[in-house]
Design an enzyme around this catalytic site. Structure first.
Site, mmCIF file in Angstrom:
data_model
loop_
_atom_site.group_PDB
_atom_site.id
_atom_site.type_symbol
_atom_site.label_atom_id
_atom_site.label_comp_id
_atom_site.label_asym_id
_atom_site.label_seq_id
_atom_site.Cartn_x
_atom_site.Cartn_y
_atom_site.Cartn_z
ATOM 1 N N ASP A 1 -13.073 5.575 2.929
ATOM 2 C CA ASP A 1 -11.669 5.567 3.346
ATOM 3 C C ASP A 1 -11.297 6.913 3.960
ATOM 4 O OD1 ASP A 1 -8.554 4.705 1.574
ATOM 5 O OD2 ASP A 1 -8.900 5.593 3.548
ATOM 6 N N LYS B 1 3.144 11.377 -3.792
ATOM 7 C CA LYS B 1 2.023 10.740 -4.493
ATOM 8 C C LYS B 1 1.151 11.785 -5.178
ATOM 9 C CE LYS B 1 -1.499 7.223 -3.507
ATOM 10 N NZ LYS B 1 -1.956 6.274 -2.481
ATOM 11 N N ASP C 1 0.886 -1.160 0.000
ATOM 12 C CA ASP C 1 0.000 0.000 0.000
ATOM 13 C C ASP C 1 0.923 1.209 0.000
ATOM 14 O OD1 ASP C 1 -2.335 1.355 2.517
ATOM 15 O OD2 ASP C 1 -1.687 2.110 0.566
ATOM 16 N N GLU D 1 -7.161 0.881 -4.618
ATOM 17 C CA GLU D 1 -7.218 0.752 -3.156
ATOM 18 C C GLU D 1 -8.560 0.227 -2.656
ATOM 19 O OE1 GLU D 1 -5.858 4.640 -2.091
ATOM 20 O OE2 GLU D 1 -3.869 4.186 -2.890
#
Lengths: 191, 640
Positions: free
Chosen positions: B194, B70, B8, B171
């Site tokens: 999330d 990211k 992850d 994800e």
């Protein structure tokens, strides 16, 4: 109830010899094919057994490592939570007015208590990290500020705001430090 | 078999997991942490720091400490998100020759995949250290809204790190895999909520069965890139600092040590209030002024915390509505909701989500690790691990034999993987006992009669000997098909008998469940039963030993001693028939006392004799470790 017994191989009564020859030849070929197939299966099974045995060994080794780790760092959570007690006892002693006679018994009491706690920590392999003046090492120190100080070596610890601790050599809590600013690097720093 | 790890690769933190055997294991890095900050720093001495150590020196080296890369990976320099980032981060973001967003460190231009590769390298090493073998392949997760360019860039990062990225998965899909939702039958629509440390993402995905394979399709995504657990912490920190200022007039925010302590305390309280209704923030010596040191003591209730942060949770509801609208689904059409990200542990978050969807969310998988776990599962499936692993059965209930006193003595514990083999040595209960009955039972109760009887057989022709001397080795052998072979062998004569029990003679699934439940419910009763049986066995053993001693002593024993011992023996024999454990133990004690004088006399004599070269007695029971002292075979006079 089964008992150990020798199982006699059952053999068929041989029939008339001549007619059997053609069939026996064919049989041998198919038997040989079967033998090859069985040998291959045997080879595969042996290979699988070895792999399984190897994996079992790996698993055992990993399990040992896990157990060793568990023992070494079993106290991690508990030790972490006790660190603030150590911090605050030290802080108490820092601010204690040593000149005040009336407070003396209390101050002494806190001192002795603090010593007992630190002895206990050491006994269980919790060591203090007090890097005053040492080169800054991000593996064990956390920089909260960087200040100019021409008197100090650049990238050394100017001030320890909170001490760090290790458990069996592994970092439990980083020391909070103020780092002396290094000389400007040759590359320009304009954003 | 080379393993494929699951990674992850998060904006703030990364996590690596692997399928180990049949369970997914999240791996600890060298510092002992299960997650690693996605931070890379380039130091003056050209050292590359990754993770916590990079985070710790950020203040001393802001221009070369790269975080949240990211946000840049796979994007063009002109991208809105990139432009916004330039204002927010202390490191330099530059335009590459091809127009991509790159970073510049110490005058060196570098592509975001190069930076992320450093994080991936650390995750790779973590796995290699644990497994003791080289890792060459991985599955890496990305947000569902990542476009092709961002996905390719992530794959490149993997390659730079020395990993062959077998697959890039979304994800929310990984989270669904971690929950095993793909194993549940039929087509389903899942909402993945999330709420992590820095960002909020909602995804609606559809799992469909296509030609026997499960396909995942992302129907819509939405979120808030500036909503996360850290915002909750910030509100609490501000509240505490403000309260303190009200009370003391001192502003803590200017003191970095105080702020750090406040931060830790705020996060700790927030977490505590997820399981308690109230907690106390206790920070002695938080600061000092002219009048001396100051302490912070603030009581915090869950209600107060919820009041402070409610608006943040409400902010996550609008993206939920939008995501549903874009997916063309109504709330009723959502089959499952799964929670990902540490902040979803907060009861208020769970409640609001449940209220919105009209049903409870699934939260049984660790929300910080679910995505990595799902990636590991995907890795295992791709690697063929899931096929290769022999699905081994376990024996669902304990298997054992009945021993003296009606006790069920276990030989193979429940949930032992089969095939397996276990042996234990038992002995006889009486002198000159020439046969033993092996009664095989299955179950968790301590009383053999309460368990299921699987079969019984006798082993006869045991040479007459004192009780406890013969060695009967009982072996339980279960093969891969679940067939149990029980054998008993007299080690002296090598005479052996056995019985073969097939699976069908055992219990059904329901019966098994009932058994386990019953055993738990009756744990107390069973315990008393065992204690009673042990007391009885001890008593009977002592009676036997005392009688023997009396016999051997002959005329060395005085009339008084003899009558005292015989009376005590008689009493033991009477109470042992009953159920009163205390009475049995008392009578046993009395017999011990009565015979102790005689025993000492005999012992002293035996010592004198053995010094002249006599042999020691009781070779049977004492010198073999595997003979369990107190267990003896139950006597059956007529072989069945």
């Amino acid at each position: 109830m089964t008992e150990q017994q020798n199982n006699p191989v059952e053999t068929e009564n041989p029939a008339a010899p001549e007619d059997q020859t053609a069939e026996t030849v064919v049989d041998i070929a198919s038997l040989q094919a079967e033998i090859e197939q069985l040998q291959q299966q045997l080879a595969d099974a042996k290979d699988q057994t070895l792999r399984t045995a190897a994996e079992a060994q790996n698993v055992r080794r990993r399990a040992e490592k896990d157990v060793e780790s568990a023992h070494k760092y079993a106290l991690e959570k508990f030790a972490s939570s006790v660190l603030s007690v150590a911090d605050n006892l030290e802080r108490t002693l820092e601010v204690a007015d040593r000149s005040n006679e009336a407070l003396k018994p209390l101050t002494e009491g806190v001192e002795l208590t603090s010593k007992t706690l630190f002895d206990a920590l050491t006994r269980f392999h919790v060591e203090q990290v007090d890097p005053l003046g040492a080169p800054f090492d991000p593996a064990f120190h956390e920089a909260v500020a960087m200040v100019e100080n021409p008197a100090a070596e650049p990238n050394t610890v100017l001030q320890v705001m909170q001490k760090g601790y290790t458990l069996n050599g592994r970092l439990l809590r980083a020391a909070m430090v103020v780092v002396a600013k290094g000389t400007p690097k040759k590359i320009d720093e304009n954003a | 078999m080379a393993k494929i790890i699951g990674i992850d690769l998060g904006t703030t933190n990364s996590c690596v997991a692997i399928l180990d055997g049949d369970k997914v294991k999240v791996l600890e890095n060298a510092e002992g942490a299960r997650t690693t900050p996605s931070i890379v720093a380039y130091t003056d001495s050209d050292e590359i720091l990754v993770g916590q150590s990079a985070k710790r020196q950020a203040v001393t080296n802001p221009k070369n400490t790269l975080y949240a890369v990211k946000r840049l990976i796979g994007r063009r320099f002109g991208d809105d998100v990139v432009q916004k980032d330039i204002e927010m981060v202390p490191y330099k973001i530059v335009k590459a020759d091809n127009g991509d967003a790159w970073v510049e460190v110490s005058g060196r231009k570098m592509a975001p995949p190069q930076i992320s590769a450093e994080v991936l390298k650390k995750m790779k090493k973590t796995a290699e250290d644990y497994l003791g073998e080289e890792i060459k392949e991985a599955v890496i997760t990305v947000p569902a809204y990542f476009n092709d360019s961002q996905r390719q860039a992530t794959k490149d990062a993997g390659r730079i790190a020395g990993l062959d990225v077998k697959r890039i998965i979304n994800e929310p899909t990984a989270a669904a895999l971690a929950y095993g939702i793909d194993k549940e039958g039929g087509d389903r629509v899942i909402a993945v909520y999330d709420l992590g440390g820095g960002t909020f993402d909602i995804s609606i995905i559809e799992i469909a069965d296509v030609d026997g394979e499960k396909q995942f399709e992302v129907l819509s995504t939405n979120g808030d890139t500036f909503l996360g657990g850290e915002d909750f912490d910030m509100i609490l920190i501000n509240y505490l600092a403000d309260e303190f200022k009200k009370d003391t007039g001192i502003d803590l925010k200017g003191d970095p040590l105080a702020v750090q302590r406040l931060k830790e305390a705020a996060e700790k309280s927030k977490i505590e209030l997820s399981s308690s209704q109230q907690t106390e923030v206790n920070l002695p010596y938080i600061t000092a002024d002219a009048s001396g040191p100051k302490h912070m003591v603030v009581k915090l209730t869950r209600a107060k915390l919820e009041a402070l942060v409610e608006h943040l949770v409400d902010r996550s509801m609008e993206p939920l509505r939008m995501a549903l609208k874009d997916a063309g689904k109504s709330v009723k059409e959502i089959d499952e909701i799964i929670l990902v990200g540490g902040q979803t542990r907060m009861p208020m978050v769970q409640k609001k989500v449940a209220d919105f969807f009209g049903k409870e969310a699934r939260k049984d998988v660790n929300p910080d690790e679910a995505v990595a776990v799902g990636a590991a599962i995907q890795g295992a499936v791709l690697g063929g691990d899931v096929k290769d692993v022999l699905l081994l059965d376990v024996t669902p209930l304990t298997l054992g034999i009945e021993t003296m006193g009606g006790v069920a003595t276990p030989l193979i514990d429940k949930n032992t993987t089969i095939p397996t083999k276990k042996s234990q040595v038992f002995s006889t209960a009486d002198d000159n006992q020439t046969a033993v009955t092996i009664h095989v039972v299955q179950g968790e109760r301590k009383q053999a009669a309460q368990n299921k009887s699987l079969g019984r057989f006798d082993l006869a022709d045991i040479p007459p000997s004192p009780r406890g001397l013969p060695q009967i080795e009982v072996t339980f052998d279960i093969d891969a098909n679940g067939i149990l072979n029980v054998s008993a062998k007299d080690k002296a004569t090598n005479k052996q008998q056995s019985i073969r029990i097939t699976a069908s003679s055992g219990l059904s699934e329901d019966e098994i469940k009932k058994m386990v439940r019953d055993a738990e419910a009756n744990a107390e009763t069973d315990k008393k039963f065992v204690e009673l049986a042990q007391a009885r066995n001890t008593a009977e053993g002592l009676v036997h030993a005392s009688q023997k001693t009396l016999l051997e002593a002959g005329d060395k024993v005085t009339a008084d001693e003899r009558s005292a011992i015989e009376a005590a023996i008689k009493q033991v024999e009477e109470v042992v028939k009953g159920e009163d454990q205390a009475a049995i133990e008392a009578a046993t004690q009395k017999l011990t006392e009565a015979s102790s004088g005689l025993a000492q006399k005999m012992y002293a004599e035996a010592q004198a004799k053995s010094q002249a070269g006599g042999e020691s007695q009781n070779t049977g029971t004492n010198n073999k470790d595997d003979v369990v002292d107190a267990e003896f075979e139950e006597v059956k006079d007529e072989p069945k």
